[in-house]
Design a protein around this motif. Structure first.
Motif, short mmCIF file in Angstrom:
data_model
loop_
_atom_site.label_atom_id
_atom_site.label_comp_id
_atom_site.label_asym_id
_atom_site.label_seq_id
_atom_site.Cartn_x
_atom_site.Cartn_y
_atom_site.Cartn_z
N SER A 348 0.82 -1.21 0.00
CA SER A 348 0.00 0.00 0.00
C SER A 348 0.85 1.26 0.00
O SER A 348 0.41 2.32 -0.44
N ARG A 349 2.09 1.15 0.49
CA ARG A 349 2.97 2.32 0.50
C ARG A 349 3.45 2.67 -0.91
O ARG A 349 4.02 3.73 -1.14
N GLY A 350 3.21 1.77 -1.88
CA GLY A 350 3.65 2.01 -3.24
C GLY A 350 2.89 3.11 -3.95
O GLY A 350 3.31 3.55 -5.02
N VAL A 351 1.78 3.57 -3.38
CA VAL A 351 1.02 4.66 -4.01
C VAL A 351 1.46 6.03 -3.51
O VAL A 351 0.98 7.05 -4.01
N LEU A 352 2.35 6.08 -2.53
CA LEU A 352 2.77 7.36 -1.96
C LEU A 352 3.88 7.98 -2.81
O LEU A 352 4.88 7.33 -3.10
N VAL A 353 3.69 9.22 -3.22
CA VAL A 353 4.67 9.90 -4.06
C VAL A 353 5.61 10.73 -3.18
O VAL A 353 5.44 10.82 -1.97
N GLU A 354 6.60 11.37 -3.82
CA GLU A 354 7.66 12.03 -3.06
C GLU A 354 7.15 13.15 -2.17
O GLU A 354 7.76 13.46 -1.15
N GLU A 355 6.02 13.77 -2.52
CA GLU A 355 5.51 14.87 -1.70
C GLU A 355 4.92 14.37 -0.38
O GLU A 355 4.73 15.15 0.55
N ASP A 356 4.62 13.08 -0.28
CA ASP A 356 4.03 12.53 0.94
C ASP A 356 5.14 12.26 1.96
O ASP A 356 6.13 11.60 1.65
N PRO A 357 5.00 12.76 3.19
CA PRO A 357 6.06 12.55 4.20
C PRO A 357 6.29 11.09 4.56
O PRO A 357 7.35 10.74 5.09
N ASP A 358 5.32 10.21 4.28
CA ASP A 358 5.47 8.80 4.59
C ASP A 358 6.00 7.99 3.42
O ASP A 358 6.11 6.75 3.51
N ALA A 359 6.33 8.65 2.32
CA ALA A 359 6.83 7.94 1.15
C ALA A 359 8.17 7.29 1.46
O ALA A 359 9.04 7.90 2.10
N VAL A 360 8.35 6.06 1.02
CA VAL A 360 9.59 5.33 1.23
C VAL A 360 10.64 5.80 0.24
O VAL A 360 10.37 5.93 -0.96
N ASP A 361 11.85 6.07 0.74
CA ASP A 361 12.97 6.47 -0.13
C ASP A 361 12.60 7.69 -0.97
O ASP A 361 12.95 7.79 -2.15
N ASP A 362 11.87 8.64 -0.36
CA ASP A 362 11.46 9.88 -1.03
C ASP A 362 10.71 9.62 -2.33
O ASP A 362 10.80 10.41 -3.29
N GLY A 363 9.97 8.53 -2.38
CA GLY A 363 9.18 8.23 -3.57
C GLY A 363 10.00 7.80 -4.77
O GLY A 363 9.52 7.85 -5.91
N HIS A 364 11.24 7.32 -4.52
CA HIS A 364 12.12 6.95 -5.63
C HIS A 364 11.48 5.90 -6.54
O HIS A 364 11.54 6.02 -7.77
N TRP A 365 10.87 4.86 -5.95
CA TRP A 365 10.41 3.75 -6.78
C TRP A 365 9.18 4.10 -7.60
O TRP A 365 8.97 3.55 -8.68
N GLN A 366 8.35 5.00 -7.09
CA GLN A 366 7.21 5.45 -7.87
C GLN A 366 7.70 6.19 -9.14
O GLN A 366 7.22 5.94 -10.25
#
Length: 398
Positions: A348-366
């Protein structure tokens, strides 16, 4: 070629090691305070002065443009292995590469430019004073570029240009454009095309950014409405545009900086899998996850080694028409599968983009996933590449 991590199992020569040290020293001394740009991303306007200075430093140090003729500031010698070292070190250090159509237009100017054009534009390319864009593709002239309709009509000492280009990377920040336009509609389509240098701020030019699924707008539509170009903007002679474009593209493809290696991407994926998940247990402890990572790593090594083989063939003058398409298909599809699996691991964390504070690795994989899909389309879609492999490599019928 890389000493760190034994990327491909080949021992570097002493000369390559010394050159790699030189590249690393230059990066350490001159690296800009800006991130590496993924895919076709353009620098932000506020970063352009720093970016130009950084790219100019790569030229002045002989790390980029060393293959140029001596009279234009190079050594006249093309060394694909050195190019590969530069590619690897820029990627490993996560510093930007020179972008834009500079490597395309310089090939055209070497072969067809007037002394005045060469004397004016080439030093400015090396100093990165001008950022170039490529004005080739049109809405109805992509794969069949010779069907282009943008026209240039001679009017006294000027050429008057009307038409539209599309998918023009960096046009919104470019200073100059390398334009193909039809100057003679009465001859076969390949014979009636001419090449021009265009001031992107000339009256009558409208640049309209195209918003991409990545959220960025680095491709553009460019409209020409009675744009007047000086006669000296013509490269070569009228009707030589197709030959000029082929010469320019051949130079660009032989010298272009490459994307990051597939093994770098899969190593970052392993790091993601080794990070504790919600219950504190790293996903890499799962047998199925490890097997998938192993398959992706094997594919990534194969892709990188095949790319290295192409570099070695290039150095020996033995490349074949289908070598690059094979590498392109294998790398881009492996890269896409790596990014896709990363999003699966994120859940579910895969939908978080870099602007989201909870994004993993600053949204790199998205971002990696969205750009990875684009790589399978750009520079010739993988469907077109498979046709080239089938027809030119395997001798299959069209």
């Amino acid at each position: 070629m890389s000493r760190d991590g034994d990327r491909n199992g080949l021992e570097p020569t002493a000369e390559c090691e010394a050159f790699r040290d030189r590249v690393r020293e230059h990066i350490a001394a001159h690296r800009p305070d800006m991130p590496r740009l993924p895919g076709t991303r353009s620098p932000e306007a506020a970063q352009l002065p720093m970016y130009r200075e950084w790219c100019a430093s790569l030229f002045s140090a002989g790390l980029i443009g060393a293959d140029w003729p001596e009279r234009f500031g190079g050594t006249g010698a093309h060394d694909p292995l050195r190019d590969l070292v530069v590619d690897e070190e820029l990627a490993d250090a996560q510093v930007p590469r020179p972008i834009g159509a500079w490597n395309l237009v310089c090939g055209a100017l070497f072969a067809y430019g007037t002394p005045e054009q060469q004397g004016h534009y080439l030093p400015r390319i090396r100093a990165f004073e001008d950022l170039w864009c490529q004005l080739f593709s049109e809405p109805d002239a992509g794969s069949d570029l010779a069907s282009l309709r943008t026209s240039a009509v001679r009017d006294g000492d000027e050429w008057v240009v009307n038409g539209q280009k599309v998918w023009t990377t960096h046009a919104h920040i470019a200073d100059l454009g390398f334009l193909l336009a039809r100057t003679d509609p009465g001859v076969p389509k390949h014979q009636g095309v001419s090449a021009f240098v265009v001031d992107m701020r000339a009256p009558g030019i409208t640049v309209r950014p195209l918003r991409e699924m990545t959220g960025s707008s680095d491709f553009n539509e460019v409209f020409f409405d009675e744009v007047r170009l000086p006669a000296g903007s013509l490269i070569g002679e009228p009707g030589q545009g197709w030959a000029i474009a082929r010469t320019a593209l051949a130079h660009e493809r032989s010298q272009s900086l490459r994307e990051d290696s597939a093994t770098n991407a899969v190593r970052r994926l392993v790091g993601l899998a080794a990070t504790p998940a919600g219950d504190g247990t790293p996903l890499i402890q799962d047998d199925q996850v490890r097997r998938t990572l192993g398959r992706l790593y094997a594919r990534s090594v194969a892709a990188d080694l095949l790319g290295l083989e192409g570099v070695l063939k290039d150095a020996a003058g033995g490349t074949r028409a289908y070598d690059a398409p094979v590498v392109k298909v294998l790398f881009t599809e492996t890269n896409l599968d790596i990014a896709t699996y990363a999003l699966e691991l994120l859940g579910s964390r895969g939908v978080l983009v870099e602007e989201d504070p909870d994004a993993v690795d600053d949204g790199h994989w998205q971002k990696a996933f969205l750009f990875a899909r684009g790589f399978t389309i750009s520079a010739g879609s993988n469907e077109i590449m498979r046709n080239l492999i089938a027809e030119r490599g395997l001798g299959l019928p069209k």
